[in-house]
Design a protein around this motif. Structure first.
Motif, PDB file in Angstrom:
ATOM      1  N   VAL A  94      -7.530 -15.519   4.119  1.00 23.28           N
ATOM      2  CA  VAL A  94      -7.022 -15.929   2.814  1.00 23.28           C
ATOM      3  C   VAL A  94      -5.511 -16.091   2.949  1.00 23.28           C
ATOM      4  O   VAL A  94      -4.933 -15.809   3.997  1.00 23.28           O
ATOM      5  CB  VAL A  94      -7.377 -14.922   1.698  1.00 23.28           C
ATOM      6  N   THR A  95      -4.859 -16.509   1.876  1.00 24.99           N
ATOM      7  CA  THR A  95      -3.426 -16.767   1.960  1.00 24.99           C
ATOM      8  C   THR A  95      -2.642 -15.512   2.330  1.00 24.99           C
ATOM      9  O   THR A  95      -3.003 -14.397   1.943  1.00 24.99           O
ATOM     10  CB  THR A  95      -2.919 -17.352   0.626  1.00 24.99           C
ATOM     11  N   PHE A  96      -1.587 -15.707   3.089  1.00 25.36           N
ATOM     12  CA  PHE A  96      -0.760 -14.620   3.615  1.00 25.36           C
ATOM     13  C   PHE A  96      -0.309 -13.666   2.516  1.00 25.36           C
ATOM     14  O   PHE A  96      -0.263 -12.451   2.718  1.00 25.36           O
ATOM     15  CB  PHE A  96       0.458 -15.246   4.305  1.00 25.36           C
ATOM     16  N   SER A  97       0.025 -14.183   1.374  1.00 30.83           N
ATOM     17  CA  SER A  97       0.563 -13.362   0.291  1.00 30.83           C
ATOM     18  C   SER A  97      -0.438 -12.325  -0.226  1.00 30.83           C
ATOM     19  O   SER A  97      -0.045 -11.382  -0.919  1.00 30.83           O
ATOM     20  CB  SER A  97       1.040 -14.250  -0.861  1.00 30.83           C
ATOM     21  N   MET A  98      -1.695 -12.478   0.117  1.00 32.30           N
ATOM     22  CA  MET A  98      -2.726 -11.542  -0.337  1.00 32.30           C
ATOM     23  C   MET A  98      -2.804 -10.294   0.533  1.00 32.30           C
ATOM     24  O   MET A  98      -3.494  -9.341   0.193  1.00 32.30           O
ATOM     25  CB  MET A  98      -4.087 -12.231  -0.357  1.00 32.30           C
ATOM     26  N   TYR A  99      -2.125 -10.308   1.658  1.00 35.38           N
ATOM     27  CA  TYR A  99      -2.209  -9.208   2.613  1.00 35.38           C
ATOM     28  C   TYR A  99      -1.058  -8.234   2.439  1.00 35.38           C
ATOM     29  O   TYR A  99       0.081  -8.637   2.189  1.00 35.38           O
ATOM     30  CB  TYR A  99      -2.178  -9.729   4.047  1.00 35.38           C
ATOM     31  N   SER A 100      -1.357  -6.969   2.627  1.00 30.26           N
ATOM     32  CA  SER A 100      -0.328  -5.966   2.827  1.00 30.26           C
ATOM     33  C   SER A 100      -0.085  -5.827   4.325  1.00 30.26           C
ATOM     34  O   SER A 100      -0.996  -6.026   5.123  1.00 30.26           O
ATOM     35  CB  SER A 100      -0.771  -4.622   2.258  1.00 30.26           C
ATOM     36  N   PHE A 101       1.141  -5.490   4.670  1.00 30.83           N
ATOM     37  CA  PHE A 101       1.508  -5.335   6.090  1.00 30.83           C
ATOM     38  C   PHE A 101       2.246  -4.015   6.285  1.00 30.83           C
ATOM     39  O   PHE A 101       2.869  -3.486   5.361  1.00 30.83           O
ATOM     40  CB  PHE A 101       2.413  -6.482   6.544  1.00 30.83           C
ATOM     41  N   ALA A 102       2.166  -3.532   7.508  1.00 29.69           N
ATOM     42  CA  ALA A 102       2.854  -2.291   7.841  1.00 29.69           C
ATOM     43  C   ALA A 102       3.418  -2.370   9.245  1.00 29.69           C
ATOM     44  O   ALA A 102       2.877  -3.069  10.114  1.00 29.69           O
ATOM     45  CB  ALA A 102       1.902  -1.102   7.722  1.00 29.69           C
ATOM     46  N   TRP A 103       4.511  -1.662   9.438  1.00 29.94           N
ATOM     47  CA  TRP A 103       5.072  -1.449  10.772  1.00 29.94           C
ATOM     48  C   TRP A 103       4.793   0.001  11.173  1.00 29.94           C
ATOM     49  O   TRP A 103       5.008   0.923  10.383  1.00 29.94           O
ATOM     50  CB  TRP A 103       6.573  -1.695  10.776  1.00 29.94           C
ATOM     51  N   TYR A 104       4.315   0.152  12.404  1.00 30.50           N
ATOM     52  CA  TYR A 104       4.113   1.451  13.010  1.00 30.50           C
ATOM     53  C   TYR A 104       4.959   1.514  14.286  1.00 30.50           C
ATOM     54  O   TYR A 104       5.394   0.492  14.808  1.00 30.50           O
ATOM     55  CB  TYR A 104       2.643   1.655  13.384  1.00 30.50           C
ATOM     56  N   ARG A 105       5.126   2.721  14.793  1.00 28.20           N
ATOM     57  CA  ARG A 105       5.776   2.867  16.087  1.00 28.20           C
ATOM     58  C   ARG A 105       5.130   3.987  16.868  1.00 28.20           C
ATOM     59  O   ARG A 105       4.593   4.943  16.296  1.00 28.20           O
ATOM     60  CB  ARG A 105       7.280   3.107  15.933  1.00 28.20           C
ATOM     61  N   ARG A 155      16.496  -6.718  14.145  1.00 28.61           N
ATOM     62  CA  ARG A 155      15.527  -7.201  13.182  1.00 28.61           C
ATOM     63  C   ARG A 155      14.261  -7.601  13.929  1.00 28.61           C
ATOM     64  O   ARG A 155      14.302  -8.484  14.790  1.00 28.61           O
ATOM     65  CB  ARG A 155      16.055  -8.384  12.366  1.00 28.61           C
ATOM     66  N   LEU A 156      13.174  -6.958  13.587  1.00 31.32           N
ATOM     67  CA  LEU A 156      11.876  -7.291  14.160  1.00 31.32           C
ATOM     68  C   LEU A 156      11.161  -8.282  13.245  1.00 31.32           C
ATOM     69  O   LEU A 156      11.304  -8.242  12.023  1.00 31.32           O
ATOM     70  CB  LEU A 156      11.013  -6.044  14.310  1.00 31.32           C
ATOM     71  N   SER A 157      10.383  -9.147  13.872  1.00 29.05           N
ATOM     72  CA  SER A 157       9.588 -10.124  13.129  1.00 29.05           C
ATOM     73  C   SER A 157       8.117  -9.947  13.463  1.00 29.05           C
ATOM     74  O   SER A 157       7.761  -9.579  14.589  1.00 29.05           O
ATOM     75  CB  SER A 157      10.010 -11.556  13.479  1.00 29.05           C
ATOM     76  N   CYS A 158       7.283 -10.240  12.492  1.00 31.95           N
ATOM     77  CA  CYS A 158       5.829 -10.160  12.657  1.00 31.95           C
ATOM     78  C   CYS A 158       5.229 -11.427  12.058  1.00 31.95           C
ATOM     79  O   CYS A 158       5.248 -11.601  10.837  1.00 31.95           O
ATOM     80  CB  CYS A 158       5.298  -8.923  11.937  1.00 31.95           C
ATOM     81  N   ALA A 159       4.728 -12.291  12.923  1.00 30.76           N
ATOM     82  CA  ALA A 159       4.144 -13.556  12.480  1.00 30.76           C
ATOM     83  C   ALA A 159       2.628 -13.440  12.493  1.00 30.76           C
ATOM     84  O   ALA A 159       2.047 -12.990  13.490  1.00 30.76           O
ATOM     85  CB  ALA A 159       4.598 -14.689  13.385  1.00 30.76           C
ATOM     86  N   ALA A 160       2.007 -13.844  11.410  1.00 33.73           N
ATOM     87  CA  ALA A 160       0.557 -13.749  11.283  1.00 33.73           C
ATOM     88  C   ALA A 160      -0.048 -15.138  11.159  1.00 33.73           C
ATOM     89  O   ALA A 160       0.505 -16.015  10.486  1.00 33.73           O
ATOM     90  CB  ALA A 160       0.189 -12.906  10.068  1.00 33.73           C
ATOM     91  N   SER A 161      -1.186 -15.334  11.808  1.00 36.90           N
ATOM     92  CA  SER A 161      -1.894 -16.598  11.728  1.00 36.90           C
ATOM     93  C   SER A 161      -3.396 -16.345  11.759  1.00 36.90           C
ATOM     94  O   SER A 161      -3.838 -15.234  12.082  1.00 36.90           O
ATOM     95  CB  SER A 161      -1.504 -17.525  12.880  1.00 36.90           C
ATOM     96  N   GLY A 162      -4.156 -17.381  11.399  1.00 37.13           N
ATOM     97  CA  GLY A 162      -5.608 -17.250  11.418  1.00 37.13           C
ATOM     98  C   GLY A 162      -6.160 -16.373  10.309  1.00 37.13           C
ATOM     99  O   GLY A 162      -7.281 -15.858  10.418  1.00 37.13           O
ATOM    100  N   LEU A 163      -5.398 -16.203   9.244  1.00 38.62           N
ATOM    101  CA  LEU A 163      -5.820 -15.335   8.151  1.00 38.62           C
ATOM    102  C   LEU A 163      -6.924 -15.987   7.335  1.00 38.62           C
ATOM    103  O   LEU A 163      -6.939 -17.205   7.168  1.00 38.62           O
ATOM    104  CB  LEU A 163      -4.630 -15.026   7.249  1.00 38.62           C
ATOM    105  N   ASN A 175       6.600 -15.118   2.481  1.00 35.06           N
ATOM    106  CA  ASN A 175       5.244 -15.647   2.391  1.00 35.06           C
ATOM    107  C   ASN A 175       5.172 -17.115   2.795  1.00 35.06           C
ATOM    108  O   ASN A 175       4.127 -17.584   3.259  1.00 35.06           O
ATOM    109  CB  ASN A 175       4.706 -15.472   0.975  1.00 35.06           C
ATOM    110  N   ALA A 176       6.257 -17.845   2.651  1.00 31.25           N
ATOM    111  CA  ALA A 176       6.271 -19.258   3.048  1.00 31.25           C
ATOM    112  C   ALA A 176       6.218 -19.413   4.569  1.00 31.25           C
ATOM    113  O   ALA A 176       5.760 -20.446   5.081  1.00 31.25           O
ATOM    114  CB  ALA A 176       7.511 -19.945   2.502  1.00 31.25           C
ATOM    115  N   LYS A 177       6.682 -18.380   5.289  1.00 33.46           N
ATOM    116  CA  LYS A 177       6.705 -18.442   6.753  1.00 33.46           C
ATOM    117  C   LYS A 177       5.628 -17.569   7.391  1.00 33.46           C
ATOM    118  O   LYS A 177       5.597 -17.427   8.613  1.00 33.46           O
ATOM    119  CB  LYS A 177       8.081 -18.012   7.273  1.00 33.46           C
ATOM    120  N   ASN A 178       4.793 -16.943   6.560  1.00 31.67           N
ATOM    121  CA  ASN A 178       3.748 -16.037   7.088  1.00 31.67           C
ATOM    122  C   ASN A 178       4.346 -14.983   8.020  1.00 31.67           C
ATOM    123  O   ASN A 178       3.783 -14.680   9.082  1.00 31.67           O
ATOM    124  CB  ASN A 178       2.657 -16.820   7.821  1.00 31.67           C
TER     125      ASN A 178
END
Length: 116
Positions: free
Chosen positions: A28-39, A18-26, A74-77
């Protein structure tokens, strides 16, 4: 914006990670963002693995559909990538990405190695 991936490791074929991706410094609120995993495997292009929209809809690359699951807390960004039934061809550096307007943000990547 800071994106930090974690959870990469060496695992045998058929295993899970299980990979995790933590975001900070956004901006606007985290829930407004879409996220993607690439490799990106050595000598290959960086390819989209999975995407989760701000509303929760998801899409996957054909190569991982049914084996990988993207989710968000979204609670943990934090965004997750659950990877099951891993194959040697899943070996790559995995990157998390988001964007706002015309700006893309990337993490430093986390290495996943699957041994046969």
């Amino acid at each position: 914006v800071r994106i930090v991936e974690s959870g990469g490791d060496l695992v045998q074929a058929g295993g899970s990670l299980r990979l995790s991706c933590a975001a900070s410094g956004l901006s606007v609120t985290f829930s407004m963002y879409s996220f993607a995993w690439y490799r990106q495997a050595p000598g290959k292009h960086r390819d989209l693995v999975a995407r989760i929209q701000r509303g929760g809809s998801k899409n996957y690359a054909d190569s991982v559909n049914g084996r990988f699951t993207i989710s968000r807390d979204n609670a943990k960004n934090t965004v997750y990538l659950q990877m099951d039934s891993l194959k040697p061809e899943d070996t790559a550096v995995y990157y998390c990405s988001t964007d706002w307007g015309s700006i893309n943000y990337w993490g430093q990547g986390t290495q996943v190695t699957v041994s046969s």
